[in-house]
Design a protein around this motif. Structure first.
Motif, PDB file in Angstrom:
ATOM      1  N   ILE A  37       5.739   0.109   6.229  1.00  0.00           N
ATOM      2  CA  ILE A  37       4.560   0.874   5.829  1.00  0.00           C
ATOM      3  C   ILE A  37       3.282   0.063   6.058  1.00  0.00           C
ATOM      4  O   ILE A  37       2.271   0.587   6.537  1.00  0.00           O
ATOM      5  CB  ILE A  37       4.706   1.323   4.356  1.00  0.00           C
ATOM      6  N   MET A  38       3.354  -1.233   5.775  1.00  0.00           N
ATOM      7  CA  MET A  38       2.184  -2.077   5.991  1.00  0.00           C
ATOM      8  C   MET A  38       1.841  -2.135   7.489  1.00  0.00           C
ATOM      9  O   MET A  38       0.680  -2.079   7.868  1.00  0.00           O
ATOM     10  CB  MET A  38       2.438  -3.496   5.459  1.00  0.00           C
ATOM     11  N   VAL A  39       2.871  -2.210   8.334  1.00  0.00           N
ATOM     12  CA  VAL A  39       2.628  -2.274   9.779  1.00  0.00           C
ATOM     13  C   VAL A  39       2.031  -0.950  10.266  1.00  0.00           C
ATOM     14  O   VAL A  39       1.083  -0.933  11.058  1.00  0.00           O
ATOM     15  CB  VAL A  39       3.927  -2.621  10.534  1.00  0.00           C
ATOM     16  N   LEU A  40       2.543   0.160   9.752  1.00  0.00           N
ATOM     17  CA  LEU A  40       2.005   1.454  10.190  1.00  0.00           C
ATOM     18  C   LEU A  40       0.536   1.601   9.770  1.00  0.00           C
ATOM     19  O   LEU A  40      -0.279   2.158  10.514  1.00  0.00           O
ATOM     20  CB  LEU A  40       2.850   2.599   9.636  1.00  0.00           C
ATOM     21  N   HIS A  41       0.196   1.109   8.594  1.00  0.00           N
ATOM     22  CA  HIS A  41      -1.214   1.135   8.189  1.00  0.00           C
ATOM     23  C   HIS A  41      -2.066   0.353   9.189  1.00  0.00           C
ATOM     24  O   HIS A  41      -3.162   0.767   9.563  1.00  0.00           O
ATOM     25  CB  HIS A  41      -1.386   0.501   6.805  1.00  0.00           C
ATOM     26  N   ARG A  42      -1.541  -0.797   9.608  1.00  0.00           N
ATOM     27  CA  ARG A  42      -2.291  -1.644  10.544  1.00  0.00           C
ATOM     28  C   ARG A  42      -2.433  -0.926  11.897  1.00  0.00           C
ATOM     29  O   ARG A  42      -3.492  -0.992  12.529  1.00  0.00           O
ATOM     30  CB  ARG A  42      -1.556  -2.987  10.695  1.00  0.00           C
ATOM     31  N   VAL A  43      -1.385  -0.236  12.307  1.00  0.00           N
ATOM     32  CA  VAL A  43      -1.438   0.514  13.572  1.00  0.00           C
ATOM     33  C   VAL A  43      -2.519   1.587  13.472  1.00  0.00           C
ATOM     34  O   VAL A  43      -3.351   1.749  14.381  1.00  0.00           O
ATOM     35  CB  VAL A  43      -0.062   1.162  13.887  1.00  0.00           C
ATOM     36  N   GLN A  44      -2.536   2.281  12.340  1.00  0.00           N
ATOM     37  CA  GLN A  44      -3.533   3.348  12.201  1.00  0.00           C
ATOM     38  C   GLN A  44      -4.947   2.814  12.121  1.00  0.00           C
ATOM     39  O   GLN A  44      -5.888   3.488  12.537  1.00  0.00           O
ATOM     40  CB  GLN A  44      -3.226   4.182  10.953  1.00  0.00           C
ATOM     41  N   GLN A  45      -5.081   1.618  11.591  1.00  0.00           N
ATOM     42  CA  GLN A  45      -6.405   1.004  11.524  1.00  0.00           C
ATOM     43  C   GLN A  45      -6.948   0.844  12.951  1.00  0.00           C
ATOM     44  O   GLN A  45      -8.121   1.017  13.215  1.00  0.00           O
ATOM     45  CB  GLN A  45      -6.268  -0.353  10.859  1.00  0.00           C
ATOM     46  N   GLU A  46      -6.030   0.571  13.873  1.00  0.00           N
ATOM     47  CA  GLU A  46      -6.419   0.365  15.258  1.00  0.00           C
ATOM     48  C   GLU A  46      -6.628   1.669  16.022  1.00  0.00           C
ATOM     49  O   GLU A  46      -7.601   1.842  16.723  1.00  0.00           O
ATOM     50  CB  GLU A  46      -5.334  -0.454  15.944  1.00  0.00           C
ATOM     51  N   TYR A  47      -5.667   2.601  15.875  1.00  0.00           N
ATOM     52  CA  TYR A  47      -5.706   3.812  16.715  1.00  0.00           C
ATOM     53  C   TYR A  47      -6.107   5.066  15.965  1.00  0.00           C
ATOM     54  O   TYR A  47      -6.233   6.119  16.550  1.00  0.00           O
ATOM     55  CB  TYR A  47      -4.323   4.040  17.358  1.00  0.00           C
ATOM     56  N   ARG A  48      -6.210   5.004  14.653  1.00  0.00           N
ATOM     57  CA  ARG A  48      -6.530   6.123  13.781  1.00  0.00           C
ATOM     58  C   ARG A  48      -5.392   7.141  13.690  1.00  0.00           C
ATOM     59  O   ARG A  48      -5.490   8.104  12.960  1.00  0.00           O
ATOM     60  CB  ARG A  48      -7.839   6.808  14.193  1.00  0.00           C
TER      61      ARG A  48
ATOM     62  N   ILE B 204       9.639   2.187  -5.909  1.00  0.00           N
ATOM     63  CA  ILE B 204      10.435   1.032  -5.515  1.00  0.00           C
ATOM     64  C   ILE B 204      10.996   1.195  -4.104  1.00  0.00           C
ATOM     65  O   ILE B 204      10.879   0.284  -3.280  1.00  0.00           O
ATOM     66  CB  ILE B 204      11.543   0.773  -6.567  1.00  0.00           C
ATOM     67  N   THR B 205      11.538   2.377  -3.782  1.00  0.00           N
ATOM     68  CA  THR B 205      12.024   2.562  -2.398  1.00  0.00           C
ATOM     69  C   THR B 205      10.875   2.505  -1.416  1.00  0.00           C
ATOM     70  O   THR B 205      11.069   2.081  -0.278  1.00  0.00           O
ATOM     71  CB  THR B 205      12.727   3.915  -2.140  1.00  0.00           C
ATOM     72  N   SER B 206       9.684   2.927  -1.840  1.00  0.00           N
ATOM     73  CA  SER B 206       8.547   2.866  -0.927  1.00  0.00           C
ATOM     74  C   SER B 206       8.161   1.408  -0.654  1.00  0.00           C
ATOM     75  O   SER B 206       7.874   1.042   0.482  1.00  0.00           O
ATOM     76  CB  SER B 206       7.374   3.649  -1.503  1.00  0.00           C
ATOM     77  N   ILE B 207       8.180   0.569  -1.672  1.00  0.00           N
ATOM     78  CA  ILE B 207       7.902  -0.864  -1.441  1.00  0.00           C
ATOM     79  C   ILE B 207       8.945  -1.438  -0.494  1.00  0.00           C
ATOM     80  O   ILE B 207       8.663  -2.298   0.336  1.00  0.00           O
ATOM     81  CB  ILE B 207       7.926  -1.669  -2.768  1.00  0.00           C
ATOM     82  N   GLU B 208      10.153  -0.925  -0.581  1.00  0.00           N
ATOM     83  CA  GLU B 208      11.208  -1.416   0.306  1.00  0.00           C
ATOM     84  C   GLU B 208      11.029  -0.905   1.736  1.00  0.00           C
ATOM     85  O   GLU B 208      11.801  -1.239   2.626  1.00  0.00           O
ATOM     86  CB  GLU B 208      12.585  -0.998  -0.248  1.00  0.00           C
TER      87      GLU B 208
ATOM     88  N   GLN C 294       3.634 -11.715  11.706  1.00  0.00           N
ATOM     89  CA  GLN C 294       3.598 -12.231  10.339  1.00  0.00           C
ATOM     90  C   GLN C 294       4.487 -11.447   9.383  1.00  0.00           C
ATOM     91  O   GLN C 294       5.049 -11.991   8.444  1.00  0.00           O
ATOM     92  CB  GLN C 294       2.172 -12.150   9.789  1.00  0.00           C
ATOM     93  N   TRP C 295       4.550 -10.130   9.602  1.00  0.00           N
ATOM     94  CA  TRP C 295       5.268  -9.285   8.654  1.00  0.00           C
ATOM     95  C   TRP C 295       6.715  -9.065   9.022  1.00  0.00           C
ATOM     96  O   TRP C 295       7.488  -8.537   8.246  1.00  0.00           O
ATOM     97  CB  TRP C 295       4.556  -7.938   8.517  1.00  0.00           C
ATOM     98  N   LYS C 296       7.070  -9.477  10.250  1.00  0.00           N
ATOM     99  CA  LYS C 296       8.384  -9.099  10.777  1.00  0.00           C
ATOM    100  C   LYS C 296       9.532  -9.452   9.823  1.00  0.00           C
ATOM    101  O   LYS C 296      10.444  -8.662   9.617  1.00  0.00           O
ATOM    102  CB  LYS C 296       8.597  -9.782  12.129  1.00  0.00           C
ATOM    103  N   ASP C 297       9.501 -10.618   9.242  1.00  0.00           N
ATOM    104  CA  ASP C 297      10.636 -11.042   8.423  1.00  0.00           C
ATOM    105  C   ASP C 297      10.508 -10.676   6.957  1.00  0.00           C
ATOM    106  O   ASP C 297      11.356 -11.023   6.149  1.00  0.00           O
ATOM    107  CB  ASP C 297      10.845 -12.549   8.580  1.00  0.00           C
TER     108      ASP C 297
ATOM    109  N   LEU D 179       0.812  -1.207   0.000  1.00  0.00           N
ATOM    110  CA  LEU D 179       0.000   0.000   0.000  1.00  0.00           C
ATOM    111  C   LEU D 179       0.851   1.265   0.000  1.00  0.00           C
ATOM    112  O   LEU D 179       1.862   1.332   0.682  1.00  0.00           O
ATOM    113  CB  LEU D 179      -0.903   0.036   1.237  1.00  0.00           C
ATOM    114  N   GLY D 180       0.394   2.225  -0.747  1.00  0.00           N
ATOM    115  CA  GLY D 180       0.996   3.550  -0.654  1.00  0.00           C
ATOM    116  C   GLY D 180       0.443   4.234   0.583  1.00  0.00           C
ATOM    117  O   GLY D 180      -0.372   3.681   1.315  1.00  0.00           O
ATOM    118  N   ALA D 181       0.877   5.452   0.845  1.00  0.00           N
ATOM    119  CA  ALA D 181       0.375   6.147   2.015  1.00  0.00           C
ATOM    120  C   ALA D 181       0.208   7.637   1.732  1.00  0.00           C
ATOM    121  O   ALA D 181       0.460   8.476   2.582  1.00  0.00           O
ATOM    122  CB  ALA D 181       1.289   5.913   3.212  1.00  0.00           C
ATOM    123  N   GLY D 182      -0.209   7.943   0.524  1.00  0.00           N
ATOM    124  CA  GLY D 182      -0.528   9.332   0.232  1.00  0.00           C
ATOM    125  C   GLY D 182       0.672  10.189  -0.091  1.00  0.00           C
ATOM    126  O   GLY D 182       0.887  11.214   0.550  1.00  0.00           O
TER     127      GLY D 182
END
Ligand SMILES: Cc1cc2nc3c(=O)[nH]c(=O)nc-3n(C[C@H](O)[C@H](O)[C@H](O)COP(=O)(O)O)c2cc1C
Ligand code: FES
Lengths: 595, 166
Positions: free
Chosen positions: B28-39, A289-293, B19-22, A275-278
């Motif tokens: 970014i995916m983890v931060l999205h999940r955090v925001q899903q919880e706390y906004r 690519i750096t964002s996916i990383e 699940q995502w740790k490794d 996912l992107g983040a705006g």
């Protein structure tokens, strides 16, 4: 089982908002209650790309299109139309006004629109893989895996002449060939679904309406260049597209269309979402690519191009959603077929999000080489409220404006570039006499300044300076020297910025200056905004002969700067006026004037 | 260094992080999940995520501050997102923002004094045909005029978030 009727309810984001689900459920309930569930199938489909009047419902096979349908209309549709064969006239879309917005499959040349990329949008239920399979879904993948060598796939794309739809217009076959040629154990495939242009939503509709076509095309690319992993980088702002993609990936895995040994071949491929983040700049490929990383999405200089060194330093093919969606059709129908559509240099079709001051806003897919006049006046149904056409903007914050004089020019990548705009990803915004070009240029600069990542100085400082100059002009404080400066700084940014964002950021300003310099001069010399948009240059006053003293404006004025007794002529205190325009809008007697 | 109060992370969130740790590029995916919880991303949660993912806190804040969608401050109970994409801008998106400011006392990126609403700007919601558009807690309101805003807001005023999204 064959049904007598198919009722398709638009489930795109626009429609979803207006309770399309409720309409779907009401229709389903009515169909059951009236005992016609064996004759009628009710389906949810991706957006029809037709959002002015949603929710839209289409009945097949007779292709009646209903708009603005409410749950309460379900009974009438079922009883009158599906059972008695009489469409519900009051809901039927006015075809005379706009027959071309919504074509079904039509042969080349028969209608202005031609659906290749959007072939399945609004026709299949995107949540059912069976619907996709029934329309030759994954047949191109099967063909590639079992009947074609990787070289053949590239050859077919070359014959098709497909060019990237993300903005750059780079030949797709060349990218694939570069990646294929690099020896590496691991390679990656990326779908760019970041769609950042503020005023465009082509990719979203494709992802929501036909997610499997993207998965299929990426898998074909994996086979062609020798990659086993794909990523779809999608904006987090598109929750419906994300959930449909996730569902599609799960369904494809279940049927062995993704994963190990696809379709019984020896080829493995899988796809994940990121996912992107705006951040607009993350649509740029190196930033993406750096964002996916997992990093801040800062672009890096090219070369090396991602084709050679991309994600995690491995060779990577990255293409735009619309580019991907065209690929399965090309493989099935042949590159030659695709190559026959379009102009000498630009083949196939392009999807545009036609918006702004036209009667029919929505997504359109047209063959390259169509003229803007055909798009705006035939497909778009002409100017909104009969106002005068001023310009059409393409390419969003990286593009420019095109004027009346060029409406009859066939559009393709080269033609638009020549006019100082770009094809871009497909935003097409029509502007009328009320739109101020200085204001438009300020709007886009505000956007690029906001979105600049700050890594390189030409973009970071140049963008801000350009904004300040245009802002100054819009407030009537500009000088002729400022115009020269805009041109100079723009040129420097084009040459020296690190990535496409900075290189193209001056385009809206430069192009509006090129065609509408007189409008800039009116702001500078006469301190007037001819379109009546730039607040600081407006003055509001009341015409004594028209004011009847109704007090409405005085009551509505947020700063209480209008004085006057009931039934006596009112006056505006210009010193206190904040030029919000409220009085101008509310006066029923046309007594408030603005210059 | 530790933050003052410690928020207990939910089992769902911890599982997601596990699940995502490794996986490379997980932040970014983890931060999205955090925001899903706390906004938003509360400070002490950021500390815990740093420890769990074994990434420097500075990197987490680097990423949060780069991307518009990640927030460091708690948003209002209802989030109003006004579209300022090109189509909406041309059709008066700015007027909506100005009107909201008068109605609820919150401008862009601020929370109204009663904590009820916060206002954000988004770029094209993809329903330009309905311009100007805004969303409240994800529900889309199109073809809006300034005059309609009070009625639209009234639907949310005082309602708890749970009730509004249910
Ligand atoms: C500032 C900037 C923003 C971009 N945004 C997008 C985007 O939103 N979607 C997209 O597909 N390409 C975008 N691009 C183009 C990509 O860098 C890249 O050229 C494209 O994804 C390649 O795919 P294509 O060959 O299929 O067009 C952007 C480029 C720049 C410089
Ligand atoms: S510009 Fe607002 S929805 Fe597209």
């Amino acid at each position: 089982m064959a049904f007598k009727h198919y009722v398709m309810v638009c489930g795109g984001e626009g429609c979803e908002s207006k309770h399309a689900l409720a309409v779907h459920d009401a229709l389903l309930k009515e169909v059951r209650e009236q005992g016609v569930e064996n004759e009628v199938q009710v389906l949810k489909t991706g957006g029809f790309g037709f959002c002015g009047d949603c929710p839209a419902v289409q009945v097949l096979p007779d292709q009646t299109l209903y708009v603005g349908v409410q749950p309460g209309d379900a009974a009438a549709i079922v009883t009158q139309h599906l059972k008695q064969g009489r469409p519900v006239a009051r809901l039927v879309f006015d075809a005379a006004k706009n027959a071309k917005m919504f074509p079904a499959d039509v042969p080349v040349g028969h209608q202005k629109q031609l659906r290749i990329v959007l072939r399945n949008c609004g026709v299949i239920d995107p949540e059912k893989i069976g619907d996709y399979l029934a329309r030759d879904g994954y047949a191109a993948l099967e063909k590639a895996l079992f009947k074609m060598k990787p070289e053949d796939v590239i050859e077919e794309l070359k014959k098709a002449g497909l060019r990237g739809r993300g903005g750059g217009g780079y030949p797709t076959w060349q990218k694939w060939l570069f990646t294929k040629k690099v020896a590496s154990e691991q390679k990656y495939i990326i779908c760019n679904a970041d769609e950042g242009d503020p005023g465009a939503y082509m990719d979203r509709s494709t992802l929501e309406g036909d997610p499997h076509s993207i998965l299929e095309a990426m898998t074909i690319a994996g086979y062609t260049v020798g990659a086993s992993q794909g990523y779809i980088y999608i904006r987090a702002e598109y929750p419906l597209a994300i959930s449909r993609l996730n569902l599609a990936i799960a369904q494809a895995r279940e049927l062995g269309l993704l994963g190990k040994g696809i379709l019984g071949s020896g080829f493995d491929f899988d796809i994940e979402l990121r996912l992107g983040a705006g951040a607009f700049v993350c649509g740029e490929e190196t930033a993406l690519i750096t964002s996916i990383e997992g990093n801040r999405g800062m672009p890096s200089p090219r070369p090396p191009y991602p084709a050679v060194r991309g994600l995690w330093e491995k060779p990577t093919v990255i293409n735009n959603v619309e580019t991907w969606a065209a690929i399965p059709v090309i493989l099935l129908k042949g590159g030659e077929w695709f190559g026959k559509i379009g102009t000498a240099t630009s083949k196939g079709t392009k999807v545009f999000a036609l918006t702004g001051k036209v009667n029919n806003c929505g997504l359109i897919e047209v063959p390259m080489g169509i003229t803007l006049r055909e798009i705006i006046y035939e497909i778009g149904g002409g100017m909104l409220k009969g106002k005068a056409f001023k310009a059409v903007q393409t390419g969003g914050p990286s593009g420019g404006v095109i004027t009346q004089d060029y409406l009859d020019m066939p559009i393709d990548y080269e033609a638009l570039a020549q006019l100082g705009s770009i094809m871009g990803s497909g935003g097409m915004i029509v502007m009328d006499e009320d739109d101020c070009m200085v204001d438009v240029s300020k709007f886009y600069l505000d956007f690029t300044v906001d979105e600049s990542c700050g890594k390189c100085a030409p973009c970071r400082i140049g963008g801000r300076t350009l904004y300040n100059l245009v802002d100054k002009i819009s407030k009537g404080k500009g000088s002729l020297n400022d115009i020269e400066q805009i041109r100079d700084i723009g040129l420097a940014m084009r040459k020296a910025s690190l990535c496409g964002l900075g290189q193209t950021a001056p385009n809206p300003a430069i192009s509006t200056l090129k065609y509408f310099e007189a409008e800039y001069l009116a702001h500078i010399n006469d301190k007037k905004c001819p379109a009546g948009k730039c607040r600081d240059l407006l003055t509001f006053f009341i015409l004594p002969e028209k004011c009847i003293g109704c007090t409405l404006c005085a009551r509505r004025c947020p700063v209480n700067c209008i004085a006057g007794e009931r039934r006596a002529v009112h006056t505006i205190d210009a010193a206190k006026c904040i030029k919000c325009g409220e009085c101008y809008q509310v006066c029923k007697f046309g007594a408030v004037e603005r210059t | 260094m530790q933050a003052e109060t410690k928020t207990e992370l939910s089992p769902g969130l911890l599982e997601f992080i596990r699940q995502w740790k490794d996986k490379p590029g997980n932040l970014i995916m983890v931060l999205h999940r955090v925001q899903q919880e706390y906004r938003y991303v509360p400070r002490d949660v950021a500390f815990q995520v740093a420890a769990l993912l074994e990434v420097p806190l500075a990197k987490i804040y680097g990423v949060i501050t780069f991307y518009h969608l990640f927030k460091l401050k708690q948003p209002g109970r209802h989030v109003i997102a006004v579209c300022m994409g090109t189509a909406c801008y041309l059709k008066g998106g700015e007027d909506l923002i100005r009107e909201l400011e008068t109605l609820i006392g919150a401008g862009v990126n601020t929370v109204s004094p009663d904590g009820e609403f916060s206002v954000e700007v988004v770029r094209c919601l993809g329903c330009c045909g309905l311009a100007p558009v805004l969303t409240i807690d994800g529900e889309v309101f199109g073809n809006l005029t300034k005059a309609q805003l009070p009625d639209v807001l009234a639907k949310y005023q005082g309602k708890q978030l749970a009730a509004a999204t249910a």
